[in-house]
Design a protein around this motif. Structure first.
Motif, mmCIF file in Angstrom:
data_model
loop_
_atom_site.group_PDB
_atom_site.id
_atom_site.type_symbol
_atom_site.label_atom_id
_atom_site.label_comp_id
_atom_site.label_asym_id
_atom_site.label_seq_id
_atom_site.Cartn_x
_atom_site.Cartn_y
_atom_site.Cartn_z
ATOM 1 N N PHE A 48 21.646 9.391 -48.214
ATOM 2 C CA PHE A 48 21.275 10.613 -47.506
ATOM 3 C C PHE A 48 19.797 10.910 -47.707
ATOM 4 C CE2 PHE A 48 25.807 11.077 -47.726
ATOM 5 C CZ PHE A 48 26.168 11.868 -46.648
ATOM 6 N N ARG A 75 21.093 14.433 -44.386
ATOM 7 C CA ARG A 75 21.584 13.604 -43.287
ATOM 8 C C ARG A 75 21.658 12.155 -43.748
ATOM 9 N NH1 ARG A 75 17.710 13.966 -38.546
ATOM 10 N NH2 ARG A 75 16.494 12.567 -39.871
ATOM 11 N N THR A 76 22.676 11.446 -43.282
ATOM 12 C CA THR A 76 22.790 10.034 -43.616
ATOM 13 C C THR A 76 21.579 9.272 -43.090
ATOM 14 O OG1 THR A 76 24.161 9.750 -41.638
ATOM 15 C CG2 THR A 76 25.306 9.929 -43.747
ATOM 16 N N TRP A 81 25.674 9.561 -37.698
ATOM 17 C CA TRP A 81 24.890 10.576 -38.382
ATOM 18 C C TRP A 81 25.770 11.706 -38.891
ATOM 19 C CZ3 TRP A 81 20.765 8.001 -39.110
ATOM 20 C CH2 TRP A 81 20.280 7.136 -38.130
ATOM 21 N N ARG A 82 25.944 11.725 -40.193
ATOM 22 C CA ARG A 82 26.694 12.792 -40.849
ATOM 23 C C ARG A 82 25.707 13.745 -41.513
ATOM 24 N NH1 ARG A 82 29.916 10.233 -45.114
ATOM 25 N NH2 ARG A 82 28.303 8.626 -45.015
ATOM 26 N N TYR A 83 25.952 15.022 -41.351
ATOM 27 C CA TYR A 83 25.084 16.058 -41.893
ATOM 28 C C TYR A 83 25.843 16.859 -42.944
ATOM 29 C CZ TYR A 83 21.777 15.349 -37.998
ATOM 30 O OH TYR A 83 20.870 14.816 -37.108
ATOM 31 N N TYR A 151 19.919 19.752 -34.035
ATOM 32 C CA TYR A 151 20.540 18.468 -34.332
ATOM 33 C C TYR A 151 21.446 17.991 -33.192
ATOM 34 C CZ TYR A 151 19.178 19.947 -39.054
ATOM 35 O OH TYR A 151 18.492 20.406 -40.151
ATOM 36 N N ARG A 156 19.218 11.695 -33.388
ATOM 37 C CA ARG A 156 20.269 11.372 -34.350
ATOM 38 C C ARG A 156 21.305 12.492 -34.296
ATOM 39 N NH1 ARG A 156 16.354 9.547 -39.434
ATOM 40 N NH2 ARG A 156 15.295 7.863 -38.320
ATOM 41 N N LEU A 158 24.676 14.941 -34.146
ATOM 42 C CA LEU A 158 25.747 15.206 -35.107
ATOM 43 C C LEU A 158 26.981 14.352 -34.814
ATOM 44 C CD1 LEU A 158 25.550 19.082 -34.855
ATOM 45 C CD2 LEU A 158 24.810 17.764 -36.829
ATOM 46 N N VAL A 161 29.910 17.270 -39.508
ATOM 47 C CA VAL A 161 29.194 18.172 -40.404
ATOM 48 C C VAL A 161 30.092 18.501 -41.589
ATOM 49 C CG1 VAL A 161 28.121 20.432 -40.666
ATOM 50 C CG2 VAL A 161 27.832 19.158 -38.530
#
Length: 305
Positions: A48, A75-76, A81-83, A151, A156, A158, A161
């Motif tokens: 991250f 964020r990854t 893309w994971r937040y 986002y 990138r 979402l 989340v």
């Protein structure tokens, strides 16, 4: 799910990730410039990166307002893309007083076509920090949705989340998660919070639970006093889904040491112990947390909460 004490039956990796993110949210608060994120003190979890922060207006009974950093966004470093939105917990005397508030208020989402039932009520101290600005500074709620919308339309975008926080941060992150479910229902979220006080009444719990695509898990030390506030006698209730741990000080104060029972570092140590034990639980009367600190951890009964 009601309550569980075996971390093997849960997503242990995600619980470990989010307690680390919650701790880093504390590190983001600068002692000298409290409204500015202390970027140099924040260490993103592996895989991250730190990309943003937000502030909130703290106050004592509506007076002595101060702007403080209240959370960070990770964020990854690769797709999908994971937040992670991580909320800071209790730090000051003002925060402690807000934690112990008992006055109920209506919950007002950022923007939503879904009406909130009139009977839904949340604790006023948490709600004020979440929704009120100070004129020159936007409210936490406004800042958070500005980040979300940025986002959503970024290069990138979402994918999912994760929302987390410890103590006061656990309460604030639940308000934000429900707000997202109502105001941006297309976004997939998951909430794992630690040592959170009760946020609202039974109608709040039921209304939140109706947003079934937004799961929530509370991580609770059964010896921690904060999750017992505000009291049930005043109508406040918890979400039923809980992962229970049990730890306390090893010195003469034992279970009376509220600071040890509430510490995010101690939560992390017990979670890590349970995850690596092979049994899914942590039973260790001398669990080393720091060079000068050991705690006692046992297996909680599922009805200990």
């Amino acid at each position: 799910m009601a309550s569980e004490n075996d971390i093997r039956k849960l997503n242990a990796e995600r619980i470990e990730l989010l307690i680390e993110c919650s701790i880093q949210a504390y590190n983001a608060l600068s002692e000298s410039q409290r409204a500015q994120c202390a970027v140099d003190k924040v260490t993103p979890p592996g895989g991250f990166e730190l990309i943003d922060s937000w502030s909130g207006v703290d106050s004592l009974f509506g007076r002595d307002k101060s702007v403080e950093t209240y959370g960070v966004v990770f964020r990854t470093t690769s797709a999908p893309w994971r937040y992670v939105f991580a909320f800071r917990g209790t730090d000051s005397i003002l925060d402690m007083l807000d934690d112990c508030g008992v006055e109920p208020q209506a919950f007002v989402p950022f923007e939503s076509n879904t009406p909130v039932p009139d009977r839904v009520r949340v604790e006023s101290g948490f709600n004020d920090i979440y929704r009120i600005g100070n004129g020159s500074d936007a409210s936490m709620q406004t800042q958070l949705f500005a980040l979300i919308d940025k986002y959503r339309h970024a290069s990138r975008p979402l994918s999912k989340v994760y929302i987390t926080g410890h103590s006061l941060g656990g309460a604030l992150c639940q308000l934000f998660t429900l707000d997202l479910a109502l105001s941006r229902p297309d976004i997939r979220t998951e909430n794992i919070n630690f040592a959170s006080p009760r946020v609202g009444n039974q109608a709040f719990v039921d209304f939140y639970g109706a947003q079934t695509h937004h799961p929530i898990l509370r991580v609770v030390n059964v010896h921690d006093a904060v999750p017992h506030l505000p009291p049930t006698e005043l109508g406040f209730r918890h979400h039923p889904s809980a992962y229970l741990v049990a730890f306390h000080a090893t010195d003469i104060l034992g279970k009376m040491d509220l600071k040890v029972a509430h510490s995010s570092d101690n939560y992390q140590a017990v979670i890590s112990c349970a995850s690596s034990s092979g049994f899914g639980t942590c039973s260790n009367k001398q669990l080393q947390v720091a060079e000068d600190l050991t705690i006692s951890s046992e297996i909680p009964a599922l009805d200990d909460r």
